[in-house]
Design an enzyme around this catalytic site. Structure first.
Site, PDB file in Angstrom:
ATOM      1  N   SER A 117     -38.406  28.308 -38.638  1.00  0.00           N
ATOM      2  CA  SER A 117     -40.171  28.373 -38.704  1.00  0.00           C
ATOM      3  C   SER A 117     -40.685  29.159 -37.875  1.00  0.00           C
ATOM      4  CB  SER A 117     -39.830  26.975 -37.930  1.00  0.00           C
ATOM      5  OG  SER A 117     -41.347  26.775 -36.717  1.00  0.00           O
ATOM      6  N   TYR A 141     -38.223  21.506 -30.141  1.00  0.00           N
ATOM      7  CA  TYR A 141     -37.791  21.528 -31.908  1.00  0.00           C
ATOM      8  C   TYR A 141     -37.553  23.100 -32.433  1.00  0.00           C
ATOM      9  CZ  TYR A 141     -39.499  22.897 -36.360  1.00  0.00           C
ATOM     10  OH  TYR A 141     -39.350  23.049 -37.643  1.00  0.00           O
ATOM     11  N   LYS A 145     -34.356  25.549 -34.148  1.00  0.00           N
ATOM     12  CA  LYS A 145     -33.929  26.170 -35.172  1.00  0.00           C
ATOM     13  C   LYS A 145     -33.691  27.382 -34.408  1.00  0.00           C
ATOM     14  CE  LYS A 145     -35.943  23.467 -38.841  1.00  0.00           C
ATOM     15  NZ  LYS A 145     -35.669  23.156 -39.803  1.00  0.00           N
TER      16      LYS A 145
END
Ligand code: UDP
Length: 330
Positions: A117, A141, A145
């Site tokens: 992302s 989050y 990633k």
């Protein structure tokens, strides 16, 4: 190629499954259905309801299905939740990915495609975002990633594995024909929320902040069609033939749209008003995020087919209009 699509019943995974079929590959889906929808997977695709952290079963499936490439879409994606319960995100997004990579090693599968992302780049990055900017995520989050990106760096060096990392900007839209689309619970994304207002499912929506340093004061984002994302992944397959390769691509159209432009376009496409209230800024939102996808264009010959926000929203509208309750209507 025989391709195991982990999270193949999710939003991006389910679109990728169809693109794989269209490109002549054989997708096999593995999904625990915690977030995914069984109805989003075509009848003629083998489906395994398995948790990606179950290394023994994953390894068996990799061997039994004679898998060449693993595509990994299964992640928890809610930024707010990741700040309240970071361990939930670390367990699912990092620990289970490590377990998956170990299962792949055990089964002798060494090609990997990972959905990352643009949030790995954080708020200091100035758009347009290129691939070589430092990883500085500002949420748990985003950190999960970034962690997997680093893990893949070491795995490709150590084990001869090859991996392609795709950093999505704002994945949006739905497959032509309106049969599959976006169905998150709870929904937090701008386009589906605006469409829910247009459909009368919500009275109005909130615009988070209107004094950002942008032309109309609302945030600029790079909305990229989910089928365009899928096509980029498949275009990377030939490059993964070379052992030890690590490829990273930012995927966006490069043309940002503001929150107010999105709301206006949803009104135009749907023919319904989308009333909104101004609300305080949402924590963690950066004023502008859009991609420099020149690398994907030159190395993968990738150009988004859906170049305008209107063309993307038309496909999203077709899905939501025909499935107002998402997959409950499927
Ligand atoms: N946004 C908004 N109202 C909403 C949902 C989102 O104003 O109900 C804004 C949000 O602040 C951001 C943009 O829309 O500037 C895109 O948000 P989304 O959650 O869709 O994607 P993100 O960019 O956070 O990944």
């Amino acid at each position: 190629m025989n391709v195991l699509v982990i999270g193949g019943a999710g939003y991006i995974g389910s679109h990728c499954v169809r693109q794989l079929q269209a490109a002549g590959h054989k997708p096999v889906v593995l999904d625990n259905l915690v977030k995914g929808h069984r109805a989003s997977v075509p009848e003629d695709v083998t489906f395994h309801e398995v948790d990606l952290g179950d290394a023994a079963t994953v390894s068996k499936i990799l061997k039994k299905e004679n898998i060449d490439i693993v595509m990994h879409f299964a992640a928890f994606i809610e930024v707010g939740e990741s700040m309240q319960d970071p361990l939930k995100h670390y367990e699912n997004n990092v620990a289970k990915t490590v377990s998956l990579l170990k299962a792949m090693r055990e089964a002798g599968v060494n090609k990997f495609v990972f959905s990352s992302s643009c949030t790995v780049l954080g708020e200091e990055a100035k758009p347009p975002f290129t691939e070589n900017m430092p990883l500085r995520p500002i949420s748990a989050y985003g950190q999960t990633k970034a962690d997997v990106e680093v893990i893949l760096h070491y795995c490709t060096k150590a084990y001869g594995m090859s991996a392609a990392i795709f950093r999505y900007f704002n994945a949006s839209g739905a497959a032509e024909g309106g049969m599959i689309g976006e169905d998150h619970s709870p929904e937090s994304h701008l386009i589906p929320i605006a469409i829910q207002v247009a459909l009368g499912q919500r009275e109005k929506m909130m615009v988070f902040g209107n004094d950002y340093p942008t032309p109309d004061g609302t945030c600029l984002r790079d909305y990229v069609h989910v089928d365009d994302l899928s096509r980029a992944h498949i275009a990377a397959f030939p490059l993964l033939e070379e052992e030890g390769k690590l490829l990273t691509y930012n995927l966006g159209t490069g043309t940002p749209a503001s929150v107010l432009e999105i709301i206006k376009t949803v009104e135009d496409v749907s023919g319904h008003p989308v009333p909104y209230d101004l609300a305080p800024k949402r924590a963690g939102d950066v004023p502008a995020a859009y991609a420099d996808s020149a690398k994907a264009k030159s190395e993968l010959d990738w150009t988004p087919k859906y170049g305008t926000i209107r063309s993307i929203i038309e496909t999203a509208w077709a899905w939501h209009q025909s499935h107002p309750k998402g997959y409950e209507d499927a």
